[in-house]
Write a protein that holds these residues in place. Structure first.
Motif, PDB file in Angstrom:
ATOM      1  N   SER A 182      -0.905  27.636  13.291  1.00 37.10           N
ATOM      2  CA  SER A 182       0.178  27.224  14.194  1.00 37.10           C
ATOM      3  C   SER A 182       1.491  27.074  13.433  1.00 37.10           C
ATOM      4  CB  SER A 182      -0.177  25.915  14.899  1.00 37.10           C
ATOM      5  OG  SER A 182      -0.066  24.799  14.037  1.00 37.10           O
ATOM      6  N   ALA A 183       1.405  26.570  12.197  1.00 36.16           N
ATOM      7  CA  ALA A 183       2.599  26.437  11.367  1.00 36.16           C
ATOM      8  C   ALA A 183       3.151  27.809  10.985  1.00 36.16           C
ATOM      9  CB  ALA A 183       2.274  25.633  10.115  1.00 36.16           C
ATOM     10  N   GLN A 184       2.266  28.718  10.638  1.00 40.74           N
ATOM     11  CA  GLN A 184       2.691  30.065  10.257  1.00 40.74           C
ATOM     12  C   GLN A 184       3.367  30.796  11.413  1.00 40.74           C
ATOM     13  OE1 GLN A 184      -1.183  31.459   8.964  1.00 40.74           O
ATOM     14  NE2 GLN A 184      -0.582  31.346   6.808  1.00 40.74           N
ATOM     15  N   LEU A 185       2.863  30.569  12.619  1.00 37.40           N
ATOM     16  CA  LEU A 185       3.389  31.259  13.798  1.00 37.40           C
ATOM     17  C   LEU A 185       4.568  30.546  14.435  1.00 37.40           C
ATOM     18  CD1 LEU A 185      -0.020  32.211  15.453  1.00 37.40           C
ATOM     19  CD2 LEU A 185       1.591  33.790  14.364  1.00 37.40           C
ATOM     20  N   GLY A 186       4.873  29.338  13.964  1.00 37.50           N
ATOM     21  CA  GLY A 186       5.969  28.591  14.545  1.00 37.50           C
ATOM     22  C   GLY A 186       5.680  28.069  15.937  1.00 37.50           C
ATOM     23  N   LEU A 187       4.420  27.791  16.227  1.00 38.58           N
ATOM     24  CA  LEU A 187       4.065  27.259  17.537  1.00 38.58           C
ATOM     25  C   LEU A 187       4.549  25.814  17.674  1.00 38.58           C
ATOM     26  CD1 LEU A 187       0.398  28.542  17.992  1.00 38.58           C
ATOM     27  CD2 LEU A 187       2.526  29.607  18.737  1.00 38.58           C
ATOM     28  N   ARG A 188       4.727  25.393  18.903  1.00 39.39           N
ATOM     29  CA  ARG A 188       5.141  24.018  19.166  1.00 39.39           C
ATOM     30  C   ARG A 188       3.920  23.108  19.094  1.00 39.39           C
ATOM     31  NH1 ARG A 188       7.480  24.561  24.962  1.00 39.39           N
ATOM     32  NH2 ARG A 188       5.572  25.834  25.047  1.00 39.39           N
ATOM     33  N   ALA A 189       3.821  22.378  18.002  1.00 35.96           N
ATOM     34  CA  ALA A 189       2.682  21.494  17.785  1.00 35.96           C
ATOM     35  C   ALA A 189       3.111  20.048  18.001  1.00 35.96           C
ATOM     36  CB  ALA A 189       2.130  21.671  16.378  1.00 35.96           C
ATOM     37  N   LEU A 190       2.252  19.297  18.636  1.00 38.92           N
ATOM     38  CA  LEU A 190       2.534  17.903  18.963  1.00 38.92           C
ATOM     39  C   LEU A 190       1.353  17.057  18.544  1.00 38.92           C
ATOM     40  CD1 LEU A 190       4.444  15.920  20.627  1.00 38.92           C
ATOM     41  CD2 LEU A 190       2.974  16.443  22.575  1.00 38.92           C
ATOM     42  N   GLU A 191       1.622  15.885  18.004  1.00 44.06           N
ATOM     43  CA  GLU A 191       0.570  14.922  17.693  1.00 44.06           C
ATOM     44  C   GLU A 191       0.686  13.734  18.634  1.00 44.06           C
ATOM     45  OE1 GLU A 191       0.370  13.418  13.764  1.00 44.06           O
ATOM     46  OE2 GLU A 191      -1.065  14.930  13.104  1.00 44.06           O
ATOM     47  N   VAL A 192      -0.434  13.294  19.172  1.00 47.14           N
ATOM     48  CA  VAL A 192      -0.466  12.082  19.995  1.00 47.14           C
ATOM     49  C   VAL A 192      -1.545  11.167  19.445  1.00 47.14           C
ATOM     50  CG1 VAL A 192       0.350  13.265  22.066  1.00 47.14           C
ATOM     51  CG2 VAL A 192      -2.104  13.067  21.661  1.00 47.14           C
ATOM     52  N   PRO A 193      -1.349   9.863  19.524  1.00 51.94           N
ATOM     53  CA  PRO A 193      -2.379   8.938  19.025  1.00 51.94           C
ATOM     54  C   PRO A 193      -3.595   8.925  19.936  1.00 51.94           C
ATOM     55  CG  PRO A 193      -0.581   7.727  20.047  1.00 51.94           C
ATOM     56  CD  PRO A 193      -0.136   9.164  19.992  1.00 51.94           C
ATOM     57  N   VAL A 194      -4.763   8.944  19.332  1.00 50.43           N
ATOM     58  CA  VAL A 194      -6.017   8.796  20.085  1.00 50.43           C
ATOM     59  C   VAL A 194      -6.883   7.773  19.370  1.00 50.43           C
ATOM     60  CG1 VAL A 194      -5.995  11.129  21.060  1.00 50.43           C
ATOM     61  CG2 VAL A 194      -7.126  10.724  18.864  1.00 50.43           C
ATOM     62  N   ASP A 195      -7.703   7.080  20.132  1.00 47.04           N
ATOM     63  CA  ASP A 195      -8.612   6.097  19.553  1.00 47.04           C
ATOM     64  C   ASP A 195      -9.892   6.787  19.086  1.00 47.04           C
ATOM     65  OD1 ASP A 195      -6.717   4.204  20.188  1.00 47.04           O
ATOM     66  OD2 ASP A 195      -7.682   3.645  22.079  1.00 47.04           O
ATOM     67  N   TYR A 196     -10.605   6.102  18.218  1.00 48.98           N
ATOM     68  CA  TYR A 196     -11.789   6.705  17.594  1.00 48.98           C
ATOM     69  C   TYR A 196     -12.815   5.613  17.343  1.00 48.98           C
ATOM     70  CZ  TYR A 196     -14.136  10.232  14.647  1.00 48.98           C
ATOM     71  OH  TYR A 196     -15.009  11.160  14.131  1.00 48.98           O
ATOM     72  N   ARG A 197     -14.092   5.909  17.614  1.00 49.60           N
ATOM     73  CA  ARG A 197     -15.150   4.919  17.447  1.00 49.60           C
ATOM     74  C   ARG A 197     -16.279   5.480  16.579  1.00 49.60           C
ATOM     75  NH1 ARG A 197     -16.022   5.312  23.863  1.00 49.60           N
ATOM     76  NH2 ARG A 197     -16.447   7.541  23.962  1.00 49.60           N
ATOM     77  N   ARG A 198     -17.147   4.603  16.178  1.00 54.75           N
ATOM     78  CA  ARG A 198     -18.301   5.041  15.382  1.00 54.75           C
ATOM     79  C   ARG A 198     -19.156   5.985  16.233  1.00 54.75           C
ATOM     80  NH1 ARG A 198     -19.569   1.683  10.903  1.00 54.75           N
ATOM     81  NH2 ARG A 198     -21.757   2.312  11.097  1.00 54.75           N
ATOM     82  N   ARG A 199     -19.555   7.078  15.652  1.00 57.23           N
ATOM     83  CA  ARG A 199     -20.326   8.080  16.357  1.00 57.23           C
ATOM     84  C   ARG A 199     -21.754   7.609  16.600  1.00 57.23           C
ATOM     85  NH1 ARG A 199     -22.049  13.267  14.243  1.00 57.23           N
ATOM     86  NH2 ARG A 199     -23.907  12.651  15.369  1.00 57.23           N
ATOM     87  N   ILE A 200     -22.431   8.251  17.525  1.00 58.91           N
ATOM     88  CA  ILE A 200     -23.855   8.016  17.734  1.00 58.91           C
ATOM     89  C   ILE A 200     -24.620   8.949  16.795  1.00 58.91           C
ATOM     90  CG2 ILE A 200     -25.768   8.259  19.364  1.00 58.91           C
ATOM     91  CD1 ILE A 200     -23.857   7.504  21.592  1.00 58.91           C
ATOM     92  N   GLY A 201     -25.499   8.391  15.991  1.00 57.29           N
ATOM     93  CA  GLY A 201     -26.247   9.212  15.046  1.00 57.29           C
ATOM     94  C   GLY A 201     -25.528   9.347  13.711  1.00 57.29           C
ATOM     95  N   VAL A 202     -26.022  10.253  12.888  1.00 57.50           N
ATOM     96  CA  VAL A 202     -25.487  10.455  11.534  1.00 57.50           C
ATOM     97  C   VAL A 202     -24.672  11.738  11.483  1.00 57.50           C
ATOM     98  CG1 VAL A 202     -26.070  10.771   9.099  1.00 57.50           C
ATOM     99  CG2 VAL A 202     -27.449   9.253  10.527  1.00 57.50           C
ATOM    100  N   SER A 203     -23.494  11.655  10.884  1.00 57.12           N
ATOM    101  CA  SER A 203     -22.633  12.824  10.765  1.00 57.12           C
ATOM    102  C   SER A 203     -23.268  13.887   9.880  1.00 57.12           C
ATOM    103  CB  SER A 203     -21.273  12.427  10.180  1.00 57.12           C
ATOM    104  OG  SER A 203     -20.497  13.564   9.900  1.00 57.12           O
ATOM    105  N   LYS A 204     -23.152  15.161  10.313  1.00 54.93           N
ATOM    106  CA  LYS A 204     -23.691  16.265   9.511  1.00 54.93           C
ATOM    107  C   LYS A 204     -22.738  16.608   8.362  1.00 54.93           C
ATOM    108  CE  LYS A 204     -25.787  16.599  13.615  1.00 54.93           C
ATOM    109  NZ  LYS A 204     -25.445  15.719  14.745  1.00 54.93           N
TER     110      LYS A 204
END
Length: 245
Positions: A182-204
């Protein structure tokens, strides 16, 4: 349909039998299509996904990117906006409007959900994840002058932008490849805050030393290879967006 745009949701999943139904249940009713890309699960992930109302596409070839690509092929030409969300219940699918609405209103081509700008449950992000994100985002800024704070998996992209991105990575480098492209192509990128919680199970990935090493190697590999072959990238920037009310 959201703001006049059709929306497809892709959920790459590997052995998420106990989480996938919860993820699907929290996806807003306005999503037109939910696709679970089953990445060779040996448990009841596919069965649980179908029972929850999702379509399931099988991708036995291992790799996060491979699963995402299989999902994209399944929703091809079926959506204006494609959303990616993990199948481990660590993201908050109910907040999907934060990602889709800027695209629907033609304010962005791609929206990344930044966990580091949102509320993170204790223990949800490991120290190695935080460090890896920081290093990758620093390198993207160094090479392309684009600011990101996270490589968060919860993200949305317009169908036209996704086609231009021409994604290739089939492993752990998927998210960073999308942001680098996206940076290479000059696309319009936006960041928004999102919440995050502990996952169910073990991360691979972050749940094992081997997974952490392979993920870090893949992410840095994508950045370094892209930097070595880059040529006068267009100026681009990532805007931030206030939390949705």
């Amino acid at each position: 349909m959201r703001q006049g745009k059709t929306v497809s949701v892709i959920i790459p999943a590997l052995n998420e039998e106990y989480a996938i139904g919860k993820v699907i249940a929290e996806i807003p009713a306005w999503a037109d299509l939910i696709v679970v890309a089953d990445n060779g699960s040996t448990d009841g992930t596919a069965r649980a996904a179908k029972a929850a109302g999702a379509e399931v596409v099988s991708q036995p070839k291992g790799g996060y990117g491979a699963a995402c690509l299989a999902g994209i092929a399944h929703v091809h030409q079926k959506a204006d906006i494609i959303v990616f969300v993990d199948g481990d219940y660590s993201d908050y699918p109910a907040d999907m409007h934060r990602l889709t609405d800027p695209i629907a209103h033609d304010q962005a081509d791609m929206v990344i959900g930044s966990r580091l700008r949102g509320n993170v449950e204790a223990g949800a992000l490991t120290p190695q994840q935080r460090f890896g994100n920081m290093l990758a985002c620093f390198l993207i800024r160094l090479f392309w002058g684009v600011r990101f704070t996270d490589l968060g998996p919860f993200r949305a992209v317009s169908a036209t932008a996704l086609e231009r991105l021409d994604m290739k990575d089939q492993a752990f480098g998927w998210t960073v490849e999308m942001q680098v492209r996206s940076a290479q192509l000059g696309l319009r990128a936006l960041e928004v805050p999102v919440d995050y919680r502990r996952r169910i199970g073990v991360s691979k990935i972050s749940g094992t030393i081997k997974g952490t090493f392979l993920a870090g190697k893949a992410i840095l590999g994508v950045i370094i290879r892209s930097a070595l072959r880059r040529s006068s990238p267009r100026q681009s920037s990532v805007k931030t967006h206030p939390p949705a009310l």
